[in-house]
Scaffold this active site. Structure first.
Site, PDB file in Angstrom:
ATOM      1  N   GLN A 107       0.842  -1.194   0.000  1.00 45.94           N
ATOM      2  CA  GLN A 107       0.000   0.000   0.000  1.00 45.94           C
ATOM      3  C   GLN A 107       0.880   1.247   0.000  1.00 45.94           C
ATOM      4  O   GLN A 107       1.694   1.443   0.902  1.00 45.94           O
ATOM      5  CB  GLN A 107      -0.916   0.027   1.222  1.00 45.94           C
ATOM      6  CG  GLN A 107      -1.926   1.160   1.182  1.00 45.94           C
ATOM      7  CD  GLN A 107      -2.771   1.220   2.436  1.00 45.94           C
ATOM      8  OE1 GLN A 107      -2.321   1.721   3.457  1.00 45.94           O
ATOM      9  NE2 GLN A 107      -3.991   0.700   2.357  1.00 45.94           N
ATOM     10  N   HIS A 193      -3.344   4.368  -1.351  1.00 47.15           N
ATOM     11  CA  HIS A 193      -4.124   4.738  -0.165  1.00 47.15           C
ATOM     12  C   HIS A 193      -4.839   6.053  -0.463  1.00 47.15           C
ATOM     13  O   HIS A 193      -4.253   7.124  -0.404  1.00 47.15           O
ATOM     14  CB  HIS A 193      -3.201   4.883   1.047  1.00 47.15           C
ATOM     15  CG  HIS A 193      -3.929   4.849   2.360  1.00 47.15           C
ATOM     16  ND1 HIS A 193      -5.242   5.230   2.507  1.00 47.15           N
ATOM     17  CD2 HIS A 193      -3.528   4.472   3.610  1.00 47.15           C
ATOM     18  CE1 HIS A 193      -5.617   5.091   3.770  1.00 47.15           C
ATOM     19  NE2 HIS A 193      -4.597   4.625   4.458  1.00 47.15           N
ATOM     20  N   TYR A 198      -6.019  11.073   4.259  1.00 43.61           N
ATOM     21  CA  TYR A 198      -4.633  11.279   3.838  1.00 43.61           C
ATOM     22  C   TYR A 198      -4.594  12.026   2.507  1.00 43.61           C
ATOM     23  O   TYR A 198      -5.613  12.508   2.016  1.00 43.61           O
ATOM     24  CB  TYR A 198      -3.904   9.938   3.794  1.00 43.61           C
ATOM     25  CG  TYR A 198      -3.793   9.295   5.158  1.00 43.61           C
ATOM     26  CD1 TYR A 198      -3.129   9.938   6.202  1.00 43.61           C
ATOM     27  CD2 TYR A 198      -4.382   8.060   5.428  1.00 43.61           C
ATOM     28  CE1 TYR A 198      -3.050   9.380   7.463  1.00 43.61           C
ATOM     29  CE2 TYR A 198      -4.303   7.482   6.694  1.00 43.61           C
ATOM     30  CZ  TYR A 198      -3.633   8.153   7.707  1.00 43.61           C
ATOM     31  OH  TYR A 198      -3.558   7.598   8.958  1.00 43.61           O
ATOM     32  N   GLY A 353      -9.723  -6.801   9.373  1.00 48.24           N
ATOM     33  CA  GLY A 353      -8.604  -6.134  10.014  1.00 48.24           C
ATOM     34  C   GLY A 353      -8.264  -6.742  11.359  1.00 48.24           C
ATOM     35  O   GLY A 353      -7.366  -7.568  11.491  1.00 48.24           O
ATOM     36  N   ARG A 354      -9.029  -6.380  12.371  1.00 43.60           N
ATOM     37  CA  ARG A 354      -8.703  -6.786  13.740  1.00 43.60           C
ATOM     38  C   ARG A 354      -8.659  -8.300  13.952  1.00 43.60           C
ATOM     39  O   ARG A 354      -7.823  -8.771  14.719  1.00 43.60           O
ATOM     40  CB  ARG A 354      -9.679  -6.121  14.705  1.00 43.60           C
ATOM     41  CG  ARG A 354      -9.559  -4.602  14.696  1.00 43.60           C
ATOM     42  CD  ARG A 354     -10.537  -3.931  15.635  1.00 43.60           C
ATOM     43  NE  ARG A 354     -10.518  -2.482  15.453  1.00 43.60           N
ATOM     44  CZ  ARG A 354     -11.236  -1.641  16.177  1.00 43.60           C
ATOM     45  NH1 ARG A 354     -12.018  -2.095  17.134  1.00 43.60           N
ATOM     46  NH2 ARG A 354     -11.164  -0.344  15.952  1.00 43.60           N
TER      47      ARG A 354
END
Length: 413
Positions: A107, A193, A198, A353-354
């Site tokens: 990424q 990304h 961002y 994710g987690r």
């Protein structure tokens, strides 16, 4: 009542993306874990991703790799902007590719105005914080030298006031250079990304981008930076090797146009993206509206009396626009929800994710019907993930539930 075990049917189907066949639809999100050696990925990072590949991940995206030294909120964050960084990443990629069928993307990340001028890395590099326009994000999480964070929003706290980018094409060339380095490192593809406030998403948002040149002022112009970055990456990698991550309904980083303008902006962007030969479009956050008492500074925050966070149903709004790229869905999705989203065609792959943080064989265990043994109640404090003492603790020391199908030399069990 006894917990029901989710039948894993659609998640374990293979998925073809260009000339690569993913072994299943379990994706691993690019969650930053802050264990680089300064800005260089290391053997421990390789072990971490290797374990998840061994544990059945069909698609792995490495935590964001910075395309230049930036003063991020996250220490020990890897870069990919020099030959030396490329060589360090190559060792990580080689480790992951010891597992047959492992697919590993890099990424590419630029934080833009979500950086800190007084961070060590930025002081050493000597460049100012840059953004589309010289507008400071009114929220931030400012670290001091001891890693203590100030969560209070305000103009005098958090992210530094940026300098407006003089020529966006110079930054696009930085993305191109990092894409070349990622290819030399042996990755299977790259993801831009474009989410979470961002740099790419700053260009898309008229609260952060007030430029009057070709990169601001209209829906088309605000999308130009993202599209030219994608075009540069595709030129390097070719078709079906480049993806993009988007978060159309989040207000992280003090972004968030009114919903009508947000939908107009992302509708145009996604239509244009789908004209490119992309591997995937990765959309972040869940369908349903989030109750006010569960909102976080990632989604929206009241600052100076104004709320950020244009919440709207992302998949229902944009899914029909994506006809050529694969659709990756992300946002605290359960196994049951994942099966339904794949079954009805909402998504082609689910990004988790987690669950991967504390279950190195999350996919293998779920497929094997060992859902009860998986850890889901992980008390995840985003800013408490920095290692204290042994960096392997809470990173590569979680046990496997299943017996790996393939074991390469050096696996720590």
């Amino acid at each position: 009542m006894e917990q029901l075990i989710t039948p894993i049917k659609h998640l374990q189907k293979p998925l073809e993306i260009g000339d690569i066949t993913l072994r299943n639809r379990f994706g691993m999100s690019s969650v930053s874990r802050n264990r680089a050696d300064g800005t260089y990925p290391n053997a421990l990072n390789g072990e971490y991703f290797y374990q998840r590949a061994l544990g059945g991940a069909g698609f792995i995206c490495a935590g964001g790799a910075l395309i230049e030294p930036q003063g991020t909120a996250m220490r020990e964050t890897p870069q990919i902007d020099t030959h030396e960084h490329m060589l360090a990443w190559r060792r990580v990629v080689d480790r992951v590719h010891e597992v047959p069928g492992a697919v590993f993307y890099c990424q590419l990340w630029h934080c833009g105005r979500m950086t800190y001028q007084d961070a060590k890395i930025q002081k050493e590099y000597g460049k100012p914080t840059i953004a589309p326009s010289a507008i400071q994000a009114r929220m931030g999480i400012a670290p001091d030298n001891d890693g203590v964070y100030d969560l209070e929003p305000g103009l005098d706290k958090g992210y530094s006031k940026p300098t407006a980018i003089e020529n966006p094409k110079d930054v696009i060339e930085q993305f191109r250079r990092s894409a070349i380095l990622a290819k030399e490192a042996g990755f299977d593809g790259v993801e831009l990304h474009g989410a979470n406030g961002y740099l790419v998403s700053q260009f898309l948002d008229d609260t952060a981008n007030i430029r009057t040149d070709d990169y601001g002022g209209s829906v088309e112009n605000r999308a130009r930076f993202a599209l030219e970055c994608i075009d540069a990456l595709v030129e390097v990698w070719g078709p079906k090797k480049v993806g993009i991550k988007l978060s159309p309904a989040t207000g992280r980083g003090d972004l968030g146009m009114p919903v009508e303008r947000q939908i107009e902006q992302f509708t145009y962007l996604i239509r244009e993206l789908d004209k490119r030969p992309l591997a995937h479009v990765h959309t972040l956050w869940t369908e349903g509206a989030v109750p006010a008492n569960q909102r976080t500074e990632w989604m929206d925050m009241e600052v100076d009396g104004k709320m950020r966070g244009p919440l709207h149903p992302v998949w229902a709004t944009y899914r029909h626009l994506i006809k050529n790229a694969k659709v990756f869905l992300n946002g605290a999705i359960s196994l049951i929800e994942a099966e339904e989203l794949l079954k009805d065609g909402t998504g082609d792959l689910i990004i988790f994710g987690r669950p991967w943080l504390v279950n190195p064989d999350f996919a293998s265990a779920a497929i094997a019907g060992k859902e009860k043994e998986l850890q889901f109640e992980y008390n995840f404090d985003y800013f408490a993930q920095y290692p204290i003492g042994d960096p392997a603790k809470g990173y590569t020391d979680y046990p496997f539930i299943t017996k790996p199908d393939y074991k390469a030399p050096g696996l720590k069990t």
